[in-house]
Design a protein around this motif. Sequence first.
Motif, PDB file in Angstrom:
ATOM      1  N   UNK B  40       0.818  -1.197   0.000  1.00 30.28           N
ATOM      2  CA  UNK B  40       0.000   0.000   0.000  1.00 30.28           C
ATOM      3  C   UNK B  40       0.862   1.262   0.000  1.00 30.28           C
ATOM      4  N   UNK B  41       0.264   2.315  -0.384  1.00 28.47           N
ATOM      5  CA  UNK B  41       0.970   3.592  -0.392  1.00 28.47           C
ATOM      6  C   UNK B  41       1.498   3.888   1.013  1.00 28.47           C
ATOM      7  N   UNK B 208       2.471  -0.478  -7.619  1.00 31.93           N
ATOM      8  CA  UNK B 208       1.205  -0.737  -6.932  1.00 31.93           C
ATOM      9  C   UNK B 208       0.502  -1.917  -7.560  1.00 31.93           C
ATOM     10  N   UNK B 271      -7.194   1.258   7.809  1.00 30.80           N
ATOM     11  CA  UNK B 271      -6.039   1.891   7.176  1.00 30.80           C
ATOM     12  C   UNK B 271      -4.766   1.400   7.849  1.00 30.80           C
TER      13      UNK B 271
END
Lengths: 546, 317, 303, 331, 302
Positions: B40-41, B208, B271
Amino acid sequence: TGESGAGGSGGYPRNETLYTTGTAWGPPTNWNPIMEGNYAVGTVGLVYEPLFLFDPEENDYTPWLAESDEWPDENTHVITLREGIEWTDGEPLVAEDVVTTLELGHFDIHYSNIWDFVESAEATGEREVTVTFSEPRPQEWMNWVANRAIVPEHLWADKDQAQVNDDPNADPVGTGPYVYENHADDRMVWRRNDDWWGTEALGLEMSATYIVDIVNASNEVTMNMLGNHEVDMSNNFLPGIDQVIERDETITSYYEEPPYMRSANTAWLIPNHEHEALGDPEFRRALAHAIDIDQIISGPYTNLVEAADPTGLLQPWDDYIDHELVAEEGFSYDADEAVRILEDAGYVDEDGDGYVETPDGEPLSLELAVPSGWTDWMEAANIIAGNAEEVGIDVTPAFPEQDLLIENFRRAEFDLMINNDRGLSNTPWTYYDFIFQLPIRDEQITANYARYENEEAWELTERLAATPTDDIEGAAEITSQIQEIFLADLPVIPLWYNGLWSQSSNRVWTNWPSEDPDTPDSYATMWNNLYQLGAIYTLAEIEPVE
Amino acid sequence: MTLRVNDLKVHYRTLRGDVHALDGVDFELADGEIMGLAGESGCGKTTLGKSLIRLDGRMRHVGGTVELDGEELPIADDRAMVPFRYHRVSLIPQYAMSALNPTRKIGRMIDELLRSRGVRPRKVADELRRRLELVGLEPDVLGRYPIELSGGMKQRVVMVMSTLLDPSLLIADEATSALDVSTQRSVVESLVGFRDRGYVKSMIFVTHDISLVHQMADTVMVMYAGRIAEKASTRTIIEAPRHPYTRMLIGALPEVGTTTSDTRLEGIPGTPPGLLDPPVGCRFRARCPLASEECLRTPPLTEVAPGHRVACWKTGA
Amino acid sequence: MLELSHVHKVYRVGAFGGGRLRAVRDVDLTVEPGQVVSLIGESGSGKSTIGKMVLGLTRADEGRILFEGRDVSRIRGFAARKEYYRHVQGVFQDPFSSFNPIFKADRVFEMIRSSYFPKVSDADWRERVLDAVGTVRLDPGNVLDKYPHQLSGGQLQRLLIARALLLDIRLLVADEIISMLDASTRIDVLNLLVDLKERGLGVLFVTHDLSLGNYVSDRTVILRKGAVAEMGPTRRVFENPLHPYSRHLLSCVPRMDRTWAEVDAERAAHPPPEIDLPTVAEGDFSAPLVEVEEGHFVGIDQG
Amino acid sequence: MWRYIGRKLGIYGITFVVAVTINWMIPRFMPGDPVRSMLSRASVSDPEALERMTAYYNEVFGLDTPLHQQYFAFWAGLFRGDLGVSVWLYPEPVVDIILRHVPFTLGLLLPAIILSWIIGNRLGAFAARSKVLDNTVLPIGYILTATPYMWLALLLAWALGVVGGFFPTAGGYSFALTPSWTWGFFTNLVSHWFLPFLSMFVVALGGWAIGMRNMIIYELEADYSNYLQALGAPRRLIRRYAFRNAMLPQITGLAVQLGTIIAGALLTEVVFNYPGLGTLILNSLNNNDFFLLQGIFLFVVVGVLIANFIIDIVYVLVDPRTRVRMTGGAS
Amino acid sequence: MTDVPGTPGTADPGTTGAGGERRTSETLYYARRNPKLLIGASIVLLLLGIGLIGPLFIDHGPNQYIGPQSTPPSGEYWLGTTSFGQDVWAQFVHGLRSTFLTGTLGGGIAFLIGTTVGFVAGYKGGIVDEILNMLTNVVLVLPGMVVLIVAVAYLDVRGLVVQALFIGLTSWPWAARAVRSQTLSLASRDYVDLARLSGRRTWRIITSELAPNMSSYLVMSFILLFGGAVLIAAGLDFIGLGPAGGVSLGLMLESAVAWSALQLGLWWWFIPPGAGITLLVGSMYILNVGLDEVFNPKLREL
Ligand SMILES: Nc1ncnc2c1ncn2[C@@H]1O[C@H](COP(=O)(O)OP(=O)(O)OP(=O)(O)O)[C@@H](O)[C@H]1O
Ligand SMILES: Nc1ncnc2c1ncn2[C@@H]1O[C@H](COP(=O)(O)OP(=O)(O)OP(=O)(O)O)[C@@H](O)[C@H]1O
Ligand SMILES: [Mg+2]
Ligand SMILES: [Mg+2]
């Protein structure tokens, strides 16, 4: 123009060249003596010459181009020219030259008004001119004679209006001690005319081979140049020069101590008589008493000028002042007196704002205008406003552009202003003409900006004009009557005498005029009309330093 | 063994403390291996790439070592790293679009760069041309300014330029993310071609896009919040991922052809944790459906099968 | 519901606006209620421009854009436009740039309120907001009263959709709303679109990612250089691409089930049938479509 | 390219028209009458004569026609290179006067601008090299740019001219000389030129140094710098690139700064009584010579336009980005 | 007197810092540690304080003749007296005040015009942009000082306000350009479109979406305009086009020169006004660099 002589490579030798400044406000562009106010300074005086010089010390006329003159009757003036004067092109000076010069006045030029009283001018001999008058006005006439330069008939007779007014006359042919050498935007260079008639006829020998007249720079630049002895004589008003004179041995002026300078003209406070309060003599008197001249003199002028006599007449005209009258009726700074006069006349502060109202109870606020950029006058205006405030008169200084101010005061659109349009001349008539001239027109162009209407005073002024120039006593009698009116009414208020600014460096040239009896007494100021008042002698009297 | 990274820790210094962007990273990269780096970023992919070539002013090497071809890289010492850069380790940056000096012609810039690295441009001139042709560029791009090239062309120029000295390790950080699918394909294929020809020995390809990794990479390493979650061959990662995070990640990818009417895919709720003050234990714990007591301790990266390493208690080695 | 017919858009480009760039060329398309239409194409193919024209953010140069029978490009005046936005809303590509970074994220709700519902009471409004936030499956406690940088892209993107839901919208323009999101959060947002569709909204879904377009949409429009290359029901377009460009595009998509080499091999083995594409003369900027099978169109060949 | 030039020329054309119009308008709509002021100096005493002379000069200056005719006449004159006759230096044509002063101003401006630009840029790039340099050069640069031109000029004139006596403090060349092609005259010219030049140079220098320093810092952070660093390129190379790229905005800066520098030149000339356009402006101002003022204004505007145009062209030539964009390259 | 010194950098203001709270606190953190900002701001504030409060402690007018003439600085007359006996300190203090006023007014007017033009041009685009751009270019190319001289020369009344107005009217173009380019980049941001979709009017979008995001940039532009205005005003004052009867540092300089302060060695008369202007404008510029470093993460140093 511009074929260079000595200036070519090595420059003008320093010890043969006189550097002056303070006279020219712009680059030299024309050498036409008729274009008063536009020609390069020196065009009249150095190149073109008048018939007579007026000597203010002696209060007398010195023949110059003229050899002699005579008044067979009060309507006739016969002038005889010197013999042997030649124009620089080799033609002799003849009576026709004078006639032509006078007749140029038929064009629209600045001296057109002499034809109001001159009837005719004729060459009655090769060197004799006879002028007849329709109305005798010797004071005014002699003002012309002692100021106006004569132009050569053979070059000027055929000119039309446009040429007379517009021709730069780039190759001036005159009779005087100097000739055109060179010019640039920041300088005018004259070369000595070694064939000048005066050397022989008057025994005058011009000292400098070259005169470099530098166009006015800022005070600060001028001060620097004077300090570095790059100029020999400055005719600028240089604030603080008193300190330099005290400090630097080589920089001198006429007097060694205050006021250092002689006087050149009177600065007047001119009220607009069409204004309700200013039209009231009592109010003007109050104002006159309110002004603390010493503050101005010691302030912005650092004692370089003197307070004016209550009559406003310059020192050379002392003979025309009625001192007894002045002692009795004259005014001086006295704030309490000013308040008293105001109260008596009904100017009191009813609404408590600190300023008086008119007797009708109207608020009163006045504007004192001086041209923008005239820093000394601006300061003076500030002081006057402050003085006025102290006695309860609301005066605000205003600094419009000079041209705007001129336009405004000509049309009576001002309250108060300072003015010095007339200065040193051959006759106090010029002053009284300035103050009393009638009739009042829509535009007052050269005189009576205050719009003071007093038939009696004007009539006395006209009589003064008609008084023969050698009848000083008769004239003084008239001026005494005028002064009585003047001091009672104070149509304009004399403030101070502007200086005949002159500071010289003794590094290269010396023997400058001063109060010292061993030195000459002539004027060391090269402003426009001062050559005709004897400044030309100074050029002959200075001596090179070994 | 080309590259061996041991317990690498790199932090960013910030006002509010250190960001633990890399918090103990262990992996190896074999000769000829192309490793896809996914995650993930913000999980530290770029940081890892940068650590291997040049730490910027805010990055601090906290611990761990990096070995390239058996030689230790002095990654914390900017000066000492210089000889390795370009010659041994090279980079295709994320910002390839703006990586070229806009006011120099490309050829000239390459010459100047080469000369400054002690290589005579002459010597590699032919090679340069050959490689440009290989990636489908006319050699006359050398006479052009960057602005005269399209994004894909610039990307390829940077690619050729970066690999000109045949480095052992090439780091390609999101090298194709900004490109269109068709350009992306050709660039990726050229990269593989470079490896095949031995222009680069091994490569770390940061992206990604797992499906893209699938097309080109031999192995895939999945990172999560500054740590390695799983590393295995591509096929294994796609078909038999062990780490719950990898599984959920793969499961969230729609395939060409899948539509909502067929299946409804699910994302990963929650998250990732902030790295300023990372939680103890397994970092995926909070989002993990399998999480339990155990996960309060940091799971070690264990080899569950040859070449397949996972950091999860639940994969039970 | 939404109908574009012969829409053109020409931009002036170059240092001094000397050049012309036809960003959208003769585009026809429709969106029906309850339908997701994906607009697919490479960068610069004019997708966003179409979206912007539909949203009235830029004006079409030619053609008509009808929304429920009214021509959008002829809406004049602030009030009319405001009314239009009551029914048509947009969500954009970059969730981070959709929020003004110096304000709290829920300001986007406040803006809607002050423009459209100034009379609604605080409590009422809060109710509605919570409702909308719930619809996009966000926990209000997590997302309200936060600054944009404190939220993830997916959260922000969902907030934006919630914002649109506060109005009585019928059409949503979703311009690349997932391209900046992580794979893990993308799918949630996509699923949300599907929910909306089920509520009867029309969605114009702009994307460059073919697999995502395929996932949600009923109809697909493939754009190339501003013109429609192929258009039709999604399944048909993907299973039987007719336009060479579409075929090429599909062959380049990285897929999880097949490698590129496999795709190429397959294509070589079964070459697709040649299709006659419509052609236009040089200088003619129209882009006619040919209906090859029912509802499945192909457009001009632009080389 | 030609398009671009055409377009730029268009803008300059419009600017020129606007400038001419403003220029024409101001004196005509502001208070004060130039002819009156000219006559007031001639102290004409007779009112009728004054009327006649006013009419005469109004005709000479073309002030007796309706405004729109005056406007067109103004343009017509312009194209004939005729800017009218000076009031103050009557009857000299304005153009002649200006042409006499232009060389002095140009002689000050060009070297001051070019040298300060070149040296300032180097200095700025040099300052960005280290913290110590940065912390010394930067404040000095700021102080210099913040110095009013005339104040510095005064101080220099005082220190180097009056007290030090190294240089003359007034005029364009010695009052003892007339212009000639001799070595002596030339050295004299230079010695008069030096102080005004120096004071302009010094003030402008600071500005450029700062501008360059700020630009180069951004350039050193740019992606291409990072890329080169990652590839191990030496700082020298990176700096060289950064410097070159930072130069480009400085070229445009030159165009923007032109007005300021000209203002500086005007003030400096006034302080040193230097016979250029600045002194001339002040004089025409003080003498209400609006024909001259207009003429100078036009000259300055045209000069600035030409300079801007040159800068534009130079910019296109040195920056491949604009050049490519204009010739319509790919991308 | 426009651009260059410390022109806000090329960094994109929209991307500076991630947002709200954190940005504020970080900004403060850096602000407190930035010597340029601190030194610049304290000098400016000190001068402002002197200008604001100073006159209250002086009971005589700045142009009044109150003391002995030409005395050097002393306990009684801190900066000595002029050759008329005016208190130089009093003049300086009042002059500072009006210098601040000219700067604020002139800079403010230029700022208003510049930002309005910049915002509208950048935001509206199209033909509006073309026209405004043209206008900007025209005014930019006109040499400001010369226009000012010509314009001011013909003015009937010359007051501080008029002077400031004229300065403002001529010195805005570069600010307009800068704001325009910033607006262009900000206007392409999605939140601007979103605001439009939320039924916001153009001016509200400009004032509440765009402007706050460029606040640091705007502040810096204003500072530069302020400095420029002060310098221009000083120049005009010096050549005698200053406000009539007023006090300002430029006028002090003018009168010091007019009254031969240099030649007479009255250094206390001509040093303070020039030094005051230099100090004020210089520290404004330095403050600006400081601000730039604080607002712009690229320039921050840890
Ligand atoms: N200059 C910096 N200062 C402080 N923290 C940073 C900095 N750069 C990155 N970080 C933090 O370090 C962590 C790792 O960042 P990194 O850029 O390596 O992520 P990434 O995996 O490359 O993400 P992406 O996919 O978005 O490129 C992130 O949490 C990020 O917030
Ligand atoms: N405001 C504008 N001015 C000039 N040209 C523009 C403008 N906006 C877009 N364009 C151009 O129009 C074309 C289409 O742009 P658009 O943004 O619609 O493409 P897109 O398909 O959305 O691309 P992407 O996938 O990159 O978002 C592009 O070539 C673009 O450069
Ligand atoms: Mg990254
Ligand atoms: Mg788009």
